[in-house]
Each structure stands twice: as structure tokens, then as C-alpha cells.
Design a protein around this motif. Sequence first.
Motif, mmCIF file in Angstrom:
data_model
loop_
_atom_site.group_PDB
_atom_site.id
_atom_site.type_symbol
_atom_site.label_atom_id
_atom_site.label_comp_id
_atom_site.label_asym_id
_atom_site.label_seq_id
_atom_site.Cartn_x
_atom_site.Cartn_y
_atom_site.Cartn_z
ATOM 1 N N VAL A 1 0.821 -1.214 0.000
ATOM 2 C CA VAL A 1 0.000 0.000 0.000
ATOM 3 C C VAL A 1 0.857 1.266 0.000
ATOM 4 C CG1 VAL A 1 -1.720 1.340 1.273
ATOM 5 C CG2 VAL A 1 -2.001 -1.140 1.022
ATOM 6 N N PRO A 2 1.761 1.461 0.970
ATOM 7 C CA PRO A 2 2.557 2.697 0.943
ATOM 8 C C PRO A 2 3.477 2.789 -0.269
ATOM 9 C CG PRO A 2 3.352 1.218 2.653
ATOM 10 C CD PRO A 2 2.064 0.652 2.181
ATOM 11 N N VAL A 3 4.032 1.636 -0.695
ATOM 12 C CA VAL A 3 4.922 1.662 -1.859
ATOM 13 C C VAL A 3 4.156 2.090 -3.099
ATOM 14 C CG1 VAL A 3 6.378 0.261 -3.376
ATOM 15 C CG2 VAL A 3 6.458 -0.090 -0.904
ATOM 16 N N LEU B 1 7.829 -4.095 -1.665
ATOM 17 C CA LEU B 1 8.645 -3.518 -2.731
ATOM 18 C C LEU B 1 8.670 -4.427 -3.956
ATOM 19 C CD1 LEU B 1 11.648 -2.172 -0.635
ATOM 20 C CD2 LEU B 1 10.021 -0.791 -1.931
ATOM 21 N N VAL B 2 8.918 -5.721 -3.748
ATOM 22 C CA VAL B 2 9.028 -6.631 -4.893
ATOM 23 C C VAL B 2 7.686 -6.901 -5.531
ATOM 24 C CG1 VAL B 2 11.077 -7.723 -3.895
ATOM 25 C CG2 VAL B 2 8.833 -8.751 -3.501
ATOM 26 N N THR B 3 6.602 -6.526 -4.861
ATOM 27 C CA THR B 3 5.273 -6.684 -5.446
ATOM 28 C C THR B 3 4.872 -5.439 -6.227
ATOM 29 O OG1 THR B 3 4.562 -8.136 -3.654
ATOM 30 C CG2 THR B 3 2.833 -7.102 -4.947
ATOM 31 N N ALA B 4 4.969 -4.275 -5.608
ATOM 32 C CA ALA B 4 4.428 -3.051 -6.204
ATOM 33 C C ALA B 4 5.335 -2.442 -7.265
ATOM 34 C CB ALA B 4 4.157 -2.026 -5.100
ATOM 35 N N VAL B 5 6.638 -2.416 -7.007
ATOM 36 C CA VAL B 5 7.543 -1.694 -7.915
ATOM 37 C C VAL B 5 7.529 -2.253 -9.338
ATOM 38 C CG1 VAL B 5 9.947 -1.098 -8.377
ATOM 39 C CG2 VAL B 5 9.006 -0.825 -6.073
ATOM 40 N N PRO B 6 7.728 -3.577 -9.544
ATOM 41 C CA PRO B 6 7.746 -4.056 -10.929
ATOM 42 C C PRO B 6 6.412 -3.889 -11.643
ATOM 43 C CG PRO B 6 7.800 -5.899 -9.390
ATOM 44 C CD PRO B 6 8.024 -4.670 -8.587
ATOM 45 N N LEU B 7 5.298 -4.010 -10.913
ATOM 46 C CA LEU B 7 3.999 -3.865 -11.559
ATOM 47 C C LEU B 7 3.797 -2.445 -12.073
ATOM 48 C CD1 LEU B 7 1.301 -5.233 -12.254
ATOM 49 C CD2 LEU B 7 0.405 -4.322 -10.124
ATOM 50 N N ILE B 8 4.154 -1.455 -11.278
ATOM 51 C CA ILE B 8 3.950 -0.071 -11.699
ATOM 52 C C ILE B 8 4.984 0.329 -12.759
ATOM 53 C CG2 ILE B 8 3.976 2.316 -10.878
ATOM 54 C CD1 ILE B 8 2.667 1.362 -8.333
ATOM 55 N N VAL B 9 6.203 -0.218 -12.663
ATOM 56 C CA VAL B 9 7.189 0.020 -13.715
ATOM 57 C C VAL B 9 6.686 -0.560 -15.037
ATOM 58 C CG1 VAL B 9 9.505 -0.616 -14.521
ATOM 59 C CG2 VAL B 9 9.173 0.185 -12.187
#
Length: 311
Positions: free
Chosen positions: A63-65, A237-245
Motif C-alpha cells: 500500500v505505501p509503496v 517492494l518486490v510486489t508493487a515496484v515491478p507492476l507499476i514500472v
Amino acid sequence: MATVTDSGAGAPSAEPAPSGDTLKGFFYALAAYLFWGVQPLYMKLVAHLPTLEVLAHRAIWSVPVALVLLVWLGRTADIRRALRSPRTMLQAAVAAAFVSCNWGIYVWAISVDRVLETALGYYINPLLTVLVGALLLGERMSAAQMVAIGFAVAAVAVLTWDAGGVPWVSLALAGTWAAYAFFKRTLPVGPAQGFFLEVLILLVPALAVAAWFQASGRGHFFDNGGYEAALFIGCGLVTAVPLIVYATGAKLLTLSTIGIMQYIAPTLIFLMAVFVFHEPFSQVKLFAFVLIWIGLAIYTWSFLSRRGAAR
């Protein structure tokens, strides 16, 4: 893990596909797929922790990421509108339920050394998504697509015969992701914003699960001098970052390019399962994967041909 199909059953971007590829979009998408491909290495680090606790913290820290990334990218307007729409929130809740099941199977499978089955599941996913589009949306399949799906069915039959049981991990991963994509496509927001809504909906039950683990003395958040806490936070981090990238890159690429690049992640997972984790890989399994690869080659050729004809 994001996928794309020419059936339209995949989760769409909030903006139209570009008329051509950009180098920036290529590197964004490549970074996301490479990240997803090596993600089992991180999941192995949390393999000693209860799957349910890992899932809870994965949702909590996503959520915060996701929020920080959306603010940074300037994509928060859709979120405010969605929060005022009960229908949109219900659609996001259904999508969240399916992605939670997918996450749970994925984390558990890696923790019990069934990484090869996760690779197979993500290889099957594009073909299953096409089938879902045909069965539930009435979309027409080409002859090539039907042949490709036939090869996938044959591969599953071979594995079932070899193991004496259905490869349920692979089918469950492919099925839950196809269902997630089917329901996510109804969301009137982009994929990155939709992901934030999903983890926001999961936040309350995730906090309850994490609190229960700690209150019952089974929690691991404060173990090992903060090491386990760092692992849990890293799950976000490993969930949200690659999806939004990925979502950012997909806006700058054609569907044809994304359709080819989507095989990068399961191929890396497959290679790690065999050469890094040394999972058993018999000749029968090799034959089944060859059937899948042939089916995917036919599907990709059909996809590119139809896209080229449409242009």
C-alpha cells in the motif's frame, strides 16, 4: 505477473496503445519482466515463514509503496474518483480476491520447491486467457489459437500421466491469474491505479491476520533483530515496484512487443528452477515443456499476424 493477449481479456491500460515502440518503454517493460523472472530468489528468502503471514505483509507494505509511486507518477486523480464509486470498489474487491489466491499459490509453491510448476503456469496463462475470452466474452478464436491451446492441453495431459495427478499448481496459477485479468479489465482505471485499489481493499484483513500472528505468539515480524521485518517490508517492494514500472512501460509500447516480452519472466523462472534450484527435470517434463513452447510459438505468430493485419 502481467500478461497480454489479443483476445482483449487481459487487463487494459488506461490509455490507448501507442502507434510505435519507444526505447524508454522497452527498458521499463524489460526491467519489470526481469524483476518478475528473478523474484523466486526473494521468495526463497521468506520460504521459512508461514505463507499466510507473508501474504498479509505483502499486502500491507504494498500500500505505501504503491501510493508513493502513484504520487510520484502523478496518477492519483483516478483513485479519488474510484473511492467514491461503490461499483468500482466492488470490482476491485473481486479482482483482489483472485490476485490474493494467485499470490498465495505462488509463494507456497516456491517455498516447497515447486518453482518449475510456477513457470509452467505462467507459460499456460496467455493461452488460458484467450480461452476465457472466448468462453465468457464470446470472442472468436482463430484456428491457430485453437491449435496452440490444443498443444497446452496435450502438455497438461502428459504431465498428468507422468505424475499420476493433475499439475494443479500450474493450472491454479494460470486460472486465478486469468480470472484476475478478466475482472480487472472492467476497472475504469489504469493497471497501476487498480493495483493500489486492490491492496488498499486487502489492507484491513491483512492487518487483522498480521495482528493475529503477533498476538498468538506465532508472528515473526520482530524476530532476528529486525531481519524478518525487513523481509516482510521487502515483499511490498518486490510486489508493487515491478507492476507499476511495467504499467508505465506498457503505455509506451505496442501490444505486439508486449506480447513477445511476456515470455521473459517464465523463461527465467524455468531456468532458475532447473539450474539454480536443481528441481527434478525428467525427459517427460522436457517433452511437456516443448509442447507448451510450440503452442506459444503458434499463438505468438497468430497474435503478430493479426496485429499486423489490423494495422
